[in-house]
Design a protein around this motif. Sequence first.
Motif, mmCIF file in Angstrom:
data_model
loop_
_atom_site.group_PDB
_atom_site.id
_atom_site.type_symbol
_atom_site.label_atom_id
_atom_site.label_comp_id
_atom_site.label_asym_id
_atom_site.label_seq_id
_atom_site.Cartn_x
_atom_site.Cartn_y
_atom_site.Cartn_z
ATOM 1 N N VAL A 1 -9.307 5.888 -1.243
ATOM 2 C CA VAL A 1 -8.575 5.979 0.340
ATOM 3 C C VAL A 1 -8.775 7.809 0.650
ATOM 4 O O VAL A 1 -9.203 8.111 1.447
ATOM 5 N N ALA A 2 -7.721 7.882 -0.295
ATOM 6 C CA ALA A 2 -7.789 10.110 0.463
ATOM 7 C C ALA A 2 -9.077 10.988 0.355
ATOM 8 O O ALA A 2 -9.483 11.395 1.430
ATOM 9 N N MET B 1 -4.414 13.087 0.021
ATOM 10 C CA MET B 1 -5.433 13.651 1.641
ATOM 11 C C MET B 1 -4.991 15.465 1.678
ATOM 12 O O MET B 1 -6.192 16.092 2.144
ATOM 13 N N PRO C 1 -4.836 4.913 -3.748
ATOM 14 C CA PRO C 1 -4.347 6.294 -3.432
ATOM 15 C C PRO C 1 -5.414 6.619 -3.315
ATOM 16 O O PRO C 1 -5.694 7.952 -2.756
ATOM 17 N N ARG C 2 -6.343 7.650 -4.596
ATOM 18 C CA ARG C 2 -6.973 8.475 -4.485
ATOM 19 C C ARG C 2 -7.926 8.919 -3.855
ATOM 20 O O ARG C 2 -8.665 9.110 -3.126
ATOM 21 N N THR D 1 -1.411 8.690 -0.771
ATOM 22 C CA THR D 1 -2.039 8.929 -0.482
ATOM 23 C C THR D 1 -2.230 9.384 0.942
ATOM 24 O O THR D 1 -2.920 10.341 0.616
ATOM 25 N N PHE E 1 0.604 -1.249 -0.088
ATOM 26 C CA PHE E 1 0.338 -0.122 0.113
ATOM 27 C C PHE E 1 0.971 0.927 0.401
ATOM 28 O O PHE E 1 2.119 1.611 0.441
ATOM 29 N N ARG E 2 0.537 2.217 -0.661
ATOM 30 C CA ARG E 2 1.423 3.399 -1.119
ATOM 31 C C ARG E 2 0.918 4.675 -0.507
ATOM 32 O O ARG E 2 0.020 5.466 -0.696
ATOM 33 N N VAL E 3 1.768 4.150 0.726
ATOM 34 C CA VAL E 3 1.321 5.786 2.180
ATOM 35 C C VAL E 3 1.291 7.277 2.055
ATOM 36 O O VAL E 3 1.017 7.631 1.631
#
Length: 380
Positions: free
Chosen positions: A268-269, A167, A265-266, A163, A158-160
């Motif tokens: 989730v953000a 955010m 990532p988009r 993300t 997972f690319r923190v």
Amino acid sequence: MPSGSAADINVREEGQKIVVEPIGDWVVHSIAAIYSEVERLESGYDAGLIVIDLGRLGRIDTSGAFLLGRIVHQCSTPNADWHYRGDHPTARRLIGEILERVIDCDPDLPEERYGFVRAFERIGKGLEAFGNETLETFAFFGRTLTTFFSLMLRPHRFRVTPTVYVMEEAGVNALPIVAVLTFFIGAVVAFMGANLLETFGASVFTVELVGIAVLREFGVLITAIMLAGRSDSAFTAAIGSMKMQQEIDAMKVLGLDPYEALVVPRVVACVLMAPLLTFGAMMAGLFGGMMVSWATLDISPGFFIARMHETIDWSHFWVGMSKAPVFGLIIAIIGCKQGMQVGGDVESLGRRVTASVVQSIFMVIVVDALFAMMYLELDI
């Protein structure tokens, strides 16, 4: 084979055949002199009897091939070998390409349908496009879900950092404009409610009007519309520009999943930041309503807050907050999906950015209506 000479044409009869012998260079700069002769041959002779002798033909380009093709194109078999004699390195190929791509194209049929028939035709095409777009969006959503769940099984992938960056860009940086807009929305609702309720001697109920309207609807709805206009267009433009420059193809070659690197990532953000933005929007809207109530109705901030605690149930707050992650998911899915469908030109990018914003706002309003009906049936 002569070359460097002016274009000319020789026509003779051999039995029942009409032999057309092009002479010299049939190129764009030299064929003007024989254009009228070609028109005469096209209209005056049966194309099924014409044989083109290429033995004395010099250079030829597509314009010359177009003229020679016109002589035989009315025949049912214009590319048949018996139409040609003599050897030339390029003439037969060019004439064949012209006959296939230019001359033998089916003409557009005249529009004979009535206006209302054309209107129904456009409606049908629009409904078909809407159905296809809906299926593609659900397919994209399914692919995103499977990618997300696979990342949950392998958290190290997972690319923190991307993300958190999204955010900040889509959430934190959008807070000022969202707060300003909802502040004025709350102020407008309070002002209109004060003018209306004061005529009935019930101006104190402005507090309930502002609280319920902002908490249930306006806070989350303005937040979603701002996300759709501000962040969704950015998602589509960013992914679409990568698609145009073939960066996504390069990611696939390197073994990287674009859904894993760009879409998840988009999504989730947006899902995480939408509730926070909605909370800020609610507070700003209530503050705007409170200021107007204080200025126009002489309702003090202390009384405003106390009456809200007494008369407005917490369920209104949770109704608004429950919509926020759903709206964030819808906005992110549509924005990323439109970005992935960008073609290789700037015009396609512009169309997809526009479609992204329009579809997101449309779906937010539709889903908000569905939420309203659901909560009405549940008596919440």
